[in-house]
Design an enzyme around this catalytic site. Structure first.
Site, PDB file in Angstrom:
ATOM      1  N   ASP A   1       0.864  -1.179   0.000  1.00  0.00           N
ATOM      2  CA  ASP A   1       0.000   0.000   0.000  1.00  0.00           C
ATOM      3  C   ASP A   1       0.900   1.228   0.000  1.00  0.00           C
ATOM      4  OD1 ASP A   1      -2.433   1.500   0.255  1.00  0.00           O
ATOM      5  OD2 ASP A   1      -1.829   1.933   2.310  1.00  0.00           O
ATOM      6  N   SER A   2       0.308   2.376  -0.269  1.00  0.00           N
ATOM      7  CA  SER A   2       1.071   3.620  -0.209  1.00  0.00           C
ATOM      8  C   SER A   2       1.490   3.935   1.233  1.00  0.00           C
ATOM      9  CB  SER A   2       0.232   4.763  -0.769  1.00  0.00           C
ATOM     10  OG  SER A   2      -1.010   4.817  -0.114  1.00  0.00           O
TER      11      SER A   2
ATOM     12  N   CYS B   1      -3.630  -0.887  -2.182  1.00  0.00           N
ATOM     13  CA  CYS B   1      -3.887   0.517  -2.474  1.00  0.00           C
ATOM     14  C   CYS B   1      -4.831   0.641  -3.675  1.00  0.00           C
ATOM     15  CB  CYS B   1      -2.557   1.200  -2.781  1.00  0.00           C
ATOM     16  SG  CYS B   1      -2.712   2.936  -3.179  1.00  0.00           S
ATOM     17  N   ASN B   2      -5.977   1.285  -3.454  1.00  0.00           N
ATOM     18  CA  ASN B   2      -6.940   1.456  -4.554  1.00  0.00           C
ATOM     19  C   ASN B   2      -6.335   2.277  -5.686  1.00  0.00           C
ATOM     20  OD1 ASN B   2     -10.129   0.814  -3.784  1.00  0.00           O
ATOM     21  ND2 ASN B   2      -8.766   0.976  -2.030  1.00  0.00           N
TER      22      ASN B   2
ATOM     23  N   GLU C   1      -6.391   8.676   9.725  1.00  0.00           N
ATOM     24  CA  GLU C   1      -5.072   8.504  10.366  1.00  0.00           C
ATOM     25  C   GLU C   1      -4.999   9.221  11.709  1.00  0.00           C
ATOM     26  OE1 GLU C   1      -1.593   8.850   7.910  1.00  0.00           O
ATOM     27  OE2 GLU C   1      -2.499   7.626   6.332  1.00  0.00           O
TER      28      GLU C   1
ATOM     29  N   CYS D   1     -11.184   3.237  -1.112  1.00  0.00           N
ATOM     30  CA  CYS D   1      -9.895   3.746  -0.617  1.00  0.00           C
ATOM     31  C   CYS D   1      -9.606   2.991   0.672  1.00  0.00           C
ATOM     32  CB  CYS D   1      -9.990   5.247  -0.356  1.00  0.00           C
ATOM     33  SG  CYS D   1      -8.548   5.928   0.478  1.00  0.00           S
ATOM     34  N   THR D   2      -8.343   2.655   0.858  1.00  0.00           N
ATOM     35  CA  THR D   2      -7.945   1.840   2.007  1.00  0.00           C
ATOM     36  C   THR D   2      -8.394   2.404   3.359  1.00  0.00           C
ATOM     37  OG1 THR D   2      -5.856   3.045   1.856  1.00  0.00           O
ATOM     38  CG2 THR D   2      -5.891   0.789   0.977  1.00  0.00           C
ATOM     39  N   HIS D   3      -8.426   3.738   3.449  1.00  0.00           N
ATOM     40  CA  HIS D   3      -8.707   4.348   4.754  1.00  0.00           C
ATOM     41  C   HIS D   3     -10.187   4.406   5.114  1.00  0.00           C
ATOM     42  CE1 HIS D   3      -4.652   5.707   4.035  1.00  0.00           C
ATOM     43  NE2 HIS D   3      -4.587   6.270   5.224  1.00  0.00           N
TER      44      HIS D   3
HETATM   45  N1  DGL Z   1      -3.947   3.894  -0.210  1.00  0.00           N
HETATM   46  C1  DGL Z   1      -4.597   4.948  -0.955  1.00  0.00           C
HETATM   47  C2  DGL Z   1      -5.811   4.352  -1.704  1.00  0.00           C
HETATM   48  O1  DGL Z   1      -6.395   3.357  -1.311  1.00  0.00           O
HETATM   49  C3  DGL Z   1      -5.028   6.090  -0.055  1.00  0.00           C
HETATM   50  C4  DGL Z   1      -3.879   6.926   0.455  1.00  0.00           C
HETATM   51  C5  DGL Z   1      -3.079   7.570  -0.652  1.00  0.00           C
HETATM   52  O2  DGL Z   1      -3.567   8.547  -1.280  1.00  0.00           O
HETATM   53  O3  DGL Z   1      -1.972   7.111  -0.896  1.00  0.00           O
HETATM   54  O4  DGL Z   1      -6.189   4.875  -2.728  1.00  0.00           O
END
Ligand code: DGL
Length: 290
Positions: free
Chosen positions: A18-19, A81-82, A164, A196-198
């Site tokens: 993931d990012s 990560c989406n 976060e 989105c992951t969050h």
């Molecule tokens: N992990 C990213 C996603 O799921 C969200 C955080 C980012 O912007 O890197 O798209």
């Protein structure tokens, strides 16, 4: 491949990248569904966020992350990560000779499946700016060729820092959710994909804002369901039954976590997201991976 080497392969861990920290929601979904599997997680905390970056940059980062995980010896890669799933899956598949599962396709297919019986199928997507701009979710929904399906999408960038920070029930979070979701509410969807992951961290606020008749779809959970099927199909599921031998817990020492920066912050947010911090966490540099 002969039986013995297939069995050896099945013992390898599943890679997840993931990012940053958000992919821990996908790790949790995979861990819950696949208690016999081990995981290697890479959070690219030095270069987060991906959601505001260009295609070329996200592709480059995604390739470097994937090559790092491939070098650790994994049997399957999950792109948690989406944004990276939306922009970089073809590039990742080109770069490594391992099966790759993203979160967009599973999230989109689950949304279609859950609305299939309705007369008018209205699907809403919320995601990062880059994921929305890529049109990856609507494209993936269109690929199912399900007739009479309407899609709306909206970017909700402030949800990432709110999750976060642990602002999961604050008035400010409700107020921001109200603004982000007002057009979607007016559209009247049956399902809302958390693209989105969050966003699963904020599912209470999102669910209460959009209303209880809208079903939330967690793309990470949808991906975990497809990973489970793929492992069975490819005869790659680990049959060692580690969960019965020694007990299995989130973030225990069977799973290995890597970050590209700020390991301590990652551990703190993991504690907030999962209720536990990784017992094996290492900071690494990705120099020379591509
Ligand atoms: N992990 C990213 C996603 O799921 C969200 C955080 C980012 O912007 O890197 O798209």
């Amino acid at each position: 491949m002969n039986r013995e080497s297939q069995k050896d392969l099945s013992k390898l861990p599943i890679g997840i990248f993931d990012s940053g920290v958000g992919g821990l929601t996908v790790y949790r979904a995979l861990h819950d569904r696949l208690p016999n599997e081990k995981f290697v997680y890479l959070g690219d905390t030095a270069r987060v966020p991906y959601g505001t970056k260009s295609l070329a940059t996200v592709e480059r980062y995604a390739i470097e992350n994937s090559q790092f995980l491939a070098s650790k010896g994994i049997k399957l890669l999950v792109v948690a990560c989406n944004t990276a799933s939306a922009l970089a899956l073809p590039a990742i598949r080109n770069a490594i000779g391992i099966d790759v599962v993203g979160v967009i396709g599973p999230g989109a297919r689950k949304a279609v499946k859950m609305t299939r019986e309705s007369e008018n199928k209205r699907i809403a997507i919320i995601a990062t700016e880059a994921t929305v701009l890529s049109n990856a979710y609507p494209d993936s929904i269109a690929e199912t060729k399900e007739p009479r399906t309407d899609v709306i999408q909206n970017a909700c960038p402030l949800f990432v820092p709110l999750a976060e920070e642990g602002w999961t029930a604050e008035d400010e979070t409700y107020s921001i959710a109200g603004k982000y979701l007002s057009d979607i509410k007016a559209f009247g969807p049956e399902v809302l994909v958390l693209g989105c992951t969050h966003y699963p961290i904020l599912s209470k606020v999102i669910g209460e804002t959009i209303g209880e008749n809208v079903t939330l779809i967690d793309s990470g959970e949808a991906a975990a369901e497809e990973v489970s099927l793929l492992l069975e199909e490819k005869d790659l599921a680990n049959s060692e039954q580690i969960s019965y031998n020694r007990g299995r817990h989130l973030c225990d020492d069977l799973d290995h976590f890597f970050v590209t920066d700020a390991a301590e912050r990652f551990a703190n947010v993991a504690q907030r997201f999962l209720g536990v911090a990784p017992s094996r966490l290492e900071a690494i540099e990705l120099i020379g991976m591509s």
